[in-house]
Write an enzyme that holds these catalytic residues in place. Structure first.
Site, mmCIF file in Angstrom:
data_model
loop_
_atom_site.group_PDB
_atom_site.id
_atom_site.type_symbol
_atom_site.label_atom_id
_atom_site.label_comp_id
_atom_site.label_asym_id
_atom_site.label_seq_id
_atom_site.Cartn_x
_atom_site.Cartn_y
_atom_site.Cartn_z
ATOM 1 N N ASN A 189 0.121 -3.148 4.754
ATOM 2 C CA ASN A 189 0.962 -3.919 5.674
ATOM 3 C C ASN A 189 2.427 -3.769 5.268
ATOM 4 O O ASN A 189 2.738 -3.350 4.163
ATOM 5 C CB ASN A 189 0.608 -5.410 5.582
ATOM 6 C CG ASN A 189 -0.809 -5.695 6.009
ATOM 7 O OD1 ASN A 189 -1.722 -5.654 5.204
ATOM 8 N ND2 ASN A 189 -1.002 -5.965 7.276
ATOM 9 N N CYS B 101 -4.872 2.127 3.995
ATOM 10 C CA CYS B 101 -5.388 2.443 5.311
ATOM 11 C C CYS B 101 -6.617 3.304 5.101
ATOM 12 O O CYS B 101 -6.527 4.388 4.537
ATOM 13 C CB CYS B 101 -4.327 3.195 6.113
ATOM 14 S SG CYS B 101 -4.912 3.736 7.715
ATOM 15 N N HIS C 150 1.647 -2.316 10.110
ATOM 16 C CA HIS C 150 1.369 -1.576 8.877
ATOM 17 C C HIS C 150 2.485 -0.555 8.682
ATOM 18 O O HIS C 150 3.042 -0.034 9.658
ATOM 19 C CB HIS C 150 0.001 -0.888 8.963
ATOM 20 C CG HIS C 150 -1.129 -1.837 8.713
ATOM 21 N ND1 HIS C 150 -1.951 -1.778 7.617
ATOM 22 C CD2 HIS C 150 -1.558 -2.908 9.428
ATOM 23 C CE1 HIS C 150 -2.841 -2.752 7.660
ATOM 24 N NE2 HIS C 150 -2.633 -3.461 8.753
ATOM 25 N N ARG D 50 -5.980 -11.233 2.448
ATOM 26 C CA ARG D 50 -7.090 -10.794 3.316
ATOM 27 C C ARG D 50 -6.976 -9.284 3.588
ATOM 28 O O ARG D 50 -7.748 -8.486 3.080
ATOM 29 C CB ARG D 50 -7.088 -11.606 4.622
ATOM 30 C CG ARG D 50 -8.376 -11.517 5.418
ATOM 31 C CD ARG D 50 -8.484 -10.296 6.298
ATOM 32 N NE ARG D 50 -7.354 -10.177 7.225
ATOM 33 C CZ ARG D 50 -7.103 -9.055 7.911
ATOM 34 N NH1 ARG D 50 -7.871 -7.989 7.791
ATOM 35 N NH2 ARG D 50 -6.052 -9.001 8.709
ATOM 36 N N ASP D 51 -5.972 -8.890 4.334
ATOM 37 C CA ASP D 51 -5.828 -7.484 4.721
ATOM 38 C C ASP D 51 -5.642 -6.596 3.475
ATOM 39 O O ASP D 51 -6.210 -5.505 3.380
ATOM 40 C CB ASP D 51 -4.608 -7.339 5.648
ATOM 41 C CG ASP D 51 -4.752 -6.218 6.651
ATOM 42 O OD1 ASP D 51 -5.581 -5.320 6.430
ATOM 43 O OD2 ASP D 51 -4.025 -6.221 7.667
ATOM 44 N N HIS E 77 1.842 -7.787 13.923
ATOM 45 C CA HIS E 77 1.137 -7.367 12.702
ATOM 46 C C HIS E 77 1.360 -5.870 12.547
ATOM 47 O O HIS E 77 0.800 -5.081 13.300
ATOM 48 C CB HIS E 77 -0.346 -7.711 12.855
ATOM 49 C CG HIS E 77 -1.213 -7.318 11.700
ATOM 50 N ND1 HIS E 77 -1.611 -8.217 10.734
ATOM 51 C CD2 HIS E 77 -1.782 -6.137 11.346
ATOM 52 C CE1 HIS E 77 -2.390 -7.604 9.849
ATOM 53 N NE2 HIS E 77 -2.522 -6.331 10.196
HETATM 54 ZN ZN ZN Z 1 -3.915 -5.022 9.340
#
Ligand code: ZN
Length: 310
Positions: free
Chosen positions: A253, A244, A213, A15-16, A211
């Protein structure tokens, strides 16, 4: 913790990671990645998000990906939802869990969602009510995500009192998890200890996830700091896939493979087999059109005499 694990690792690369790169994975390639990573022992995968396909074409097949992922034995299938429409799609899909992020930073919330933080909290409350009104969805877990808790590209610093106040209001709604996110990689270990001490105290029995990064290289240091104060759930992305939008070229991440290595080396059981995880990573990498991946463990392997946690 389920399956005799000390730490719960949630893969979010599907997803991310995928939403931050230009390569589009086919549904089958996503599913094969998911199957391989689940076979390595990763207990939960955020397989997509229910957002308008026009916004994120990479996520347009999320319902099919959920359907395929539900066939994987023992895997907890989760999805991200930004609003009630997304939540309804998630309930209908049969996903085990949905993660609803809202922004702690008022400026970020206004600019990204065109909503105030208070309105976003109302949206979350409405999703919790929707589940309560539909007994058939009683078993679906709903996680509340506190995005931009460590800083924001618009407002800069985010005050601890703002994180605390949003965490308190979200905890009152009794979500199944509170997830605190360093959305843009501004966090440092001292800040992690401070924020997670507060949030864990507010959360009580509600599990708390982190979570991170790795935008500025502090991802695993932040994990260690969060571990120290009691966090036992972490999101990560295989090969650090992603990026990002505010820092072109920056990593995504924290790297799942490096995270699992660190935890196992520290004696914390993840239930994940590193060899199989690296195989899953290679499979994922074969589908990239030149996008970079990250991580150190993949290049070095286990140290001599390494013993995984038992
Ligand atoms: Zn994220």
């Amino acid at each position: 913790m389920e399956g005799n694990r000390d730490v719960w690792v949630r893969e979010v690369g599907t997803r991310d990671g995928l939403q931050s790169i230009t390569t589009q994975f086919s549904t089958e390639a996503k599913l094969e990645w998911i199957r391989r990573e689940a076979a390595a022992g990763v207990p939960e995968i955020e397989v997509g998000s229910f957002v308008p396909p026009k916004m994120l074409p990479q996520m347009a097949d999320t319902a099919e990906v959920v359907a395929g992922a539900l066939d994987v034995d023992g895997l907890n299938v989760s999805v991200l939802v930004p609003n009630m429409l997304g939540a309804q799609a998630a309930f209908a899909s049969g996903a085990h869990q949905m993660n609803f992020p809202l922004s702690v930073s008022e400026a970020h919330s206004q600019s990204n969602l065109r909503k105030s933080v208070a309105e976003a909290i109302d949206d979350f409350a409405a999703i919790m009510t929707y589940r309560n009104d539909h007994p058939e969805y009683a078993g679906v877990r709903i996680a509340a995500g506190l995005a931009t808790s460590f800083g924001c590209t618009i407002a800069g610093q985010v005050a601890l009192k703002d994180v605390v106040s949003v965490a308190e209001r979200m905890a009152e709604l009794k979500p199944d998890e509170l997830s605190v996110a360093d959305t843009v990689g501004y966090g440092n270990p001292a800040q992690c200890r401070e924020i997670f001490r507060e949030v864990l105290a507010i959360a009580g029995d509600i599990p708390v996830a982190a979570h991170f990064h790795d935008t500025r290289g502090l991802g695993l240091a932040n994990v260690d700091a969060a571990l120290e104060v009691g966090v036992r759930r972490f999101d990560a992305s295989l090969g650090g896939l992603g990026g990002c939008p505010f820092a072109p070229g920056a990593s995504g991440n924290i790297v799942t493979d490096d995270l699992v290595f660190m935890l196992e080396a520290m004696g914390l059981k993840t239930g994940v087999d590193l060899d199989l995880l690296i195989e899953a990573r290679s499979y994922m990498e074969q589908h990239l059109n030149g996008e970079p991946t990250h991580g150190a463990f993949v290049n070095a392997g286990v140290p001599k005499g390494f013993v995984r946690a038992s």
